[in-house]
Design a protein around this motif. Structure first.
Motif, PDB file in Angstrom:
ATOM      1  N   ARG A  42      41.157  41.074  50.100  1.00 33.40           N
ATOM      2  CA  ARG A  42      42.260  41.780  50.757  1.00 33.40           C
ATOM      3  C   ARG A  42      43.312  42.220  49.737  1.00 33.40           C
ATOM      4  N   LEU A  43      43.640  41.284  48.823  1.00 31.55           N
ATOM      5  CA  LEU A  43      44.636  41.637  47.814  1.00 31.55           C
ATOM      6  C   LEU A  43      44.121  42.743  46.891  1.00 31.55           C
ATOM      7  N   THR A  44      42.821  42.699  46.597  1.00 29.59           N
ATOM      8  CA  THR A  44      42.221  43.745  45.756  1.00 29.59           C
ATOM      9  C   THR A  44      42.332  45.090  46.474  1.00 29.59           C
ATOM     10  N   ALA A  45      42.040  45.079  47.773  1.00 25.72           N
ATOM     11  CA  ALA A  45      42.115  46.323  48.547  1.00 25.72           C
ATOM     12  C   ALA A  45      43.541  46.860  48.554  1.00 25.72           C
ATOM     13  N   GLU A  46      44.508  45.937  48.715  1.00 31.25           N
ATOM     14  CA  GLU A  46      45.915  46.363  48.740  1.00 31.25           C
ATOM     15  C   GLU A  46      46.291  46.991  47.401  1.00 31.25           C
ATOM     16  N   TYR A  47      45.901  46.320  46.328  1.00 29.22           N
ATOM     17  CA  TYR A  47      46.302  46.792  45.000  1.00 29.22           C
ATOM     18  C   TYR A  47      45.676  48.152  44.683  1.00 29.22           C
ATOM     19  N   PHE A  48      44.371  48.299  45.000  1.00 30.58           N
ATOM     20  CA  PHE A  48      43.668  49.532  44.618  1.00 30.58           C
ATOM     21  C   PHE A  48      43.658  50.586  45.730  1.00 30.58           C
ATOM     22  N   LYS A  49      44.264  50.255  46.858  1.00 28.89           N
ATOM     23  CA  LYS A  49      44.231  51.149  48.020  1.00 28.89           C
ATOM     24  C   LYS A  49      42.786  51.575  48.293  1.00 28.89           C
ATOM     25  N   ALA A  50      41.888  50.614  48.259  1.00 26.97           N
ATOM     26  CA  ALA A  50      40.454  50.898  48.389  1.00 26.97           C
ATOM     27  C   ALA A  50      40.069  50.971  49.863  1.00 26.97           C
ATOM     28  N   ASP A  51      38.976  51.688  50.152  1.00 34.11           N
ATOM     29  CA  ASP A  51      38.497  51.734  51.534  1.00 34.11           C
ATOM     30  C   ASP A  51      37.657  50.510  51.858  1.00 34.11           C
ATOM     31  N   THR A  52      36.920  50.039  50.873  1.00 35.73           N
ATOM     32  CA  THR A  52      36.117  48.820  51.065  1.00 35.73           C
ATOM     33  C   THR A  52      36.093  48.028  49.766  1.00 35.73           C
ATOM     34  N   VAL A  53      36.151  46.712  49.900  1.00 32.61           N
ATOM     35  CA  VAL A  53      36.034  45.835  48.724  1.00 32.61           C
ATOM     36  C   VAL A  53      34.951  44.819  49.028  1.00 32.61           C
ATOM     37  N   LEU A  54      34.065  44.594  48.079  1.00 25.38           N
ATOM     38  CA  LEU A  54      33.008  43.590  48.278  1.00 25.38           C
ATOM     39  C   LEU A  54      33.026  42.595  47.133  1.00 25.38           C
ATOM     40  N   LEU A  55      32.894  41.333  47.508  1.00 23.85           N
ATOM     41  CA  LEU A  55      32.689  40.289  46.501  1.00 23.85           C
ATOM     42  C   LEU A  55      31.291  39.744  46.764  1.00 23.85           C
ATOM     43  N   GLY A  56      30.384  40.005  45.829  1.00 24.41           N
ATOM     44  CA  GLY A  56      28.992  39.606  46.073  1.00 24.41           C
ATOM     45  C   GLY A  56      28.412  38.809  44.929  1.00 24.41           C
ATOM     46  N   PHE A  57      27.434  37.992  45.245  1.00 26.76           N
ATOM     47  CA  PHE A  57      26.710  37.206  44.243  1.00 26.76           C
ATOM     48  C   PHE A  57      25.238  37.542  44.403  1.00 26.76           C
ATOM     49  N   VAL A 149      45.510  49.303  32.638  1.00 28.94           N
ATOM     50  CA  VAL A 149      46.161  48.200  33.347  1.00 28.94           C
ATOM     51  C   VAL A 149      45.455  47.914  34.684  1.00 28.94           C
ATOM     52  N   GLU A 150      44.945  48.971  35.320  1.00 29.87           N
ATOM     53  CA  GLU A 150      44.223  48.777  36.596  1.00 29.87           C
ATOM     54  C   GLU A 150      42.895  48.061  36.338  1.00 29.87           C
ATOM     55  N   MET A 151      42.245  48.488  35.249  1.00 22.28           N
ATOM     56  CA  MET A 151      40.965  47.862  34.901  1.00 22.28           C
ATOM     57  C   MET A 151      41.163  46.375  34.648  1.00 22.28           C
ATOM     58  N   ARG A 152      42.263  46.082  33.911  1.00 26.53           N
ATOM     59  CA  ARG A 152      42.565  44.671  33.602  1.00 26.53           C
ATOM     60  C   ARG A 152      42.815  43.882  34.871  1.00 26.53           C
ATOM     61  N   MET A 153      43.493  44.545  35.827  1.00 26.96           N
ATOM     62  CA  MET A 153      43.812  43.873  37.084  1.00 26.96           C
ATOM     63  C   MET A 153      42.508  43.514  37.814  1.00 26.96           C
ATOM     64  N   LEU A 154      41.570  44.470  37.858  1.00 32.38           N
ATOM     65  CA  LEU A 154      40.305  44.201  38.545  1.00 32.38           C
ATOM     66  C   LEU A 154      39.562  43.047  37.854  1.00 32.38           C
ATOM     67  N   GLU A 155      39.557  43.079  36.528  1.00 38.84           N
ATOM     68  CA  GLU A 155      38.876  42.006  35.792  1.00 38.84           C
ATOM     69  C   GLU A 155      39.571  40.668  36.033  1.00 38.84           C
ATOM     70  N   SER A 156      40.906  40.695  36.086  1.00 37.46           N
ATOM     71  CA  SER A 156      41.640  39.444  36.310  1.00 37.46           C
ATOM     72  C   SER A 156      41.357  38.876  37.694  1.00 37.46           C
TER      73      SER A 156
END
Ligand code: C2E
Ligand code: MG
Ligand code: MG
Length: 483
Positions: A42-57, A149-156
């Motif tokens: 959710r926080l990733t979506a908020e930060y990137f204003k994304a339509d969908t975010v997935l965390l997958g393994f 800075v956005e890339m770093r945020m996603l990696e963080s």
């Protein structure tokens, strides 16, 4: 060359085996969805204003979704997935315009109802660097290239997931060891202290509160104090809390000891207010343990204490770790909300060490989070993962409108880095060790309550700085303080 290809294939197989066993050791595979991971998507979506975010393994054949935001997805085939691209690049992948990417010519990328026009993904790695999964953001419009800075945020953000998994792995190993040692009694007969020693210590008034200043990093002004208990034993000297708090918790003695601590802190706030009626006392934060938190009517109890001592609630803070919150989220929310209504500050202590941190962070009414010392102490390591984690925590707190206090600042380098990251508050040996109330009174008399410039490194030189300023009583406390 066929032979070389064969060899590469074999190595890949071995690597895949190692990757899968690293994945299994975290216990994440096929586990139930957990709100802690929903918080990060959710926080990733908020930060990137994304339509969908997935965390997958990914296991052998599929990418199994631990958490989604936007399109609801349970699993995806691994073949031709974003995860495969991350694995092939051994790092983050950014595709600003899917229609122009060679992997997708003549084919569309859809996630359920979402026709994906752009995406970016960062790997989630195990402690030894294996790619276990990926955090990915998807948009239905092509996007501009991603700023550094956005890339770093996603990696963080992916690193935070990684550190949660690492903690989970450590916890599983620890649990296994504990099960093996289950038969050994925790406090064998003959070990010291016993419950009766704690009871006696309380009756004989042998407990004492030390205080550690919390400073505004840009000015070194004292803005708060953390109360830390010690046991002044007549023969054994000053005993640090970790030597008796666990027994106090286990035996239930933490309730009367905790009551004493709270009322002692309120009494001391009153004394500091009297010493300086103009500025008053800074906020004093008291640590609460699980048993205290789980107690019926905690808020009423705190309210009664404040009333008896005549202390304003804004001068009191309560620190809790995630593990000390009751596991039932609804009850935790109720208790914290009633404490909050009183006007006391709520601090989430040792943040980053519990794997459900993010869930608590945005769903419970904490107003301050304290970054655990383990991250601060590792910030200057060659691997920049801990630094990234601290950066992300500071950024998340900013997004959520919370204050951040960095714990355990010991060196000038850590101090400088934290300031660069925009962390506003901190505490640590670099500024002052926990000291007795009288020494704090001296510090509060410094012009502007600003602590002296710290010496080059934390431990020895800092003691000299403090000794130089508070010669007599400080020396004694330094000698006694075992923390
Ligand atoms: P905590 O609340 O996270 O407190 C911070 C601990 O870090 C303190 O240890 C402090 O002395 C230490 N510390 C502060 N700055 C530095 C630094 O720069 N370097 C290093 N190496 N350490 C630093 P302490 O006083 O031994 O307390 C340990 C823990 O005991 C506390 O962790 C808290 O969880 C618990 N505790 C202390 N007082 C109380 C209390 O009154 N009630 C309860 N329930 N728990 C308490
Ligand atoms: Mg604390
Ligand atoms: Mg702490």
């Amino acid at each position: 060359m066929p032979q070389a290809e064969l060899q590469t294939g074999r190595i890949d197989c071995q690597e895949e085996d190692a990757r899968l066993s690293a994945l299994a050791s975290t216990g994440i595979l096929d586990s139930e969805p957990e709100p802690s991971f929903d918080a990060i998507t959710r926080l990733t979506a908020e930060y990137f204003k994304a339509d969908t975010v997935l965390l997958g393994f990914a296991d052998e054949s599929r990418v199994w979704i631990k958490s989604y935001w936007g399109e609801p997805v349970r699993e995806l085939p691994r073949e031709r997935s974003v995860f495969e691209m991350v694995l092939a690049d051994d790092g983050p992948v950014v595709v600003p315009d899917v229609s122009k990417h060679p992997n997708f010519t003549g084919s569309r990328l859809t996630i359920r109802r979402l026709e994906v026009a752009s995406f970016a993904s960062a790997p989630v790695r195990s402690g030894d660097g294996k790619i276990l999964g990926a955090l990915a953001v998807f948009g239905c419009q092509p996007r501009r290239r991603m700023a550094v800075v956005e890339m770093r945020m996603l990696e963080s953000l992916a690193d935070i997931v990684a550190s949660q998994l690492e903690l989970r792995r450590m916890r599983m190993t620890f649990r296994r060891c504990r099960q093996r040692n289950a038969r050994a009694p925790k406090h064998a007969a003959g070990t010291w202290p016993r419950k009766s020693d704690l009871r006696q210590a309380l009756d004989k008034r042998e407990f004492v509160l030390f205080y550690q200043p919390e400073v505004e990093l840009s000015t070194r002004k004292i803005v708060g104090l953390e109360a830390l208990i010690r046991w002044q034993h007549p023969e054994r000297g000053l005993i640090p809390p970790m030597d008796f708090i666990p027994l106090a918790e286990e035996s239930g003695m933490i309730l009367p000891i905790g009551d004493w601590g709270l009322s002692e802190a309120c009494g001391q706030i009153q004394r500091w207010c009297r010493e300086d009626p103009q500025q008053g006392a800074p906020r004093v934060c008291v640590n609460l343990s699980a048993r205290q938190f789980a107690r019926e009517g905690l808020a009423d109890h705190v309210e009664a204490l404040l009333r008896q001592s005549g202390v304003s609630s804004r001068l009191l803070g309560l620190e809790m770790t995630e593990s000390s919150l009751v596991s039932d989220h609804g009850t935790a929310l109720e208790v914290l909300s009633s404490l909050r209504r009183l006007g006391v500050s709520l601090l989430l202590d040792d943040f980053g060490t519990g794997y459900s941190s993010l869930h608590h962070l945005h769903s419970l009414p904490f107003d301050v989070l304290k970054i655990d010392r383990s991250f601060v102490s590792r910030m200057t390591e060659p691997s920049d993962q801990p630094l990234q984690i601290v950066r992300t925590i500071v950024e998340l707190a900013r997004v959520l409108g919370m204050d951040v206090v960095a714990e355990g600042i010991e060196t000038q380098e850590q101090f400088a880095l934290l300031r660069q990251l925009g962390c506003r508050f901190g505490q640590g040996f670099l500024f002052s060790r926990p000291v007795a109330a009288d020494t704090i009174s001296e510090m509060l008399r410094l012009p502007g309550r600003i602590l002296p410039e710290p010496a080059e490194s934390a431990t020895a030189p800092m003691e000299c700085v403090i000794e130089a300023n508070y010669p007599e009583n400080a020396k004694m406390e330094m000698a006694h303080d075992l923390s």
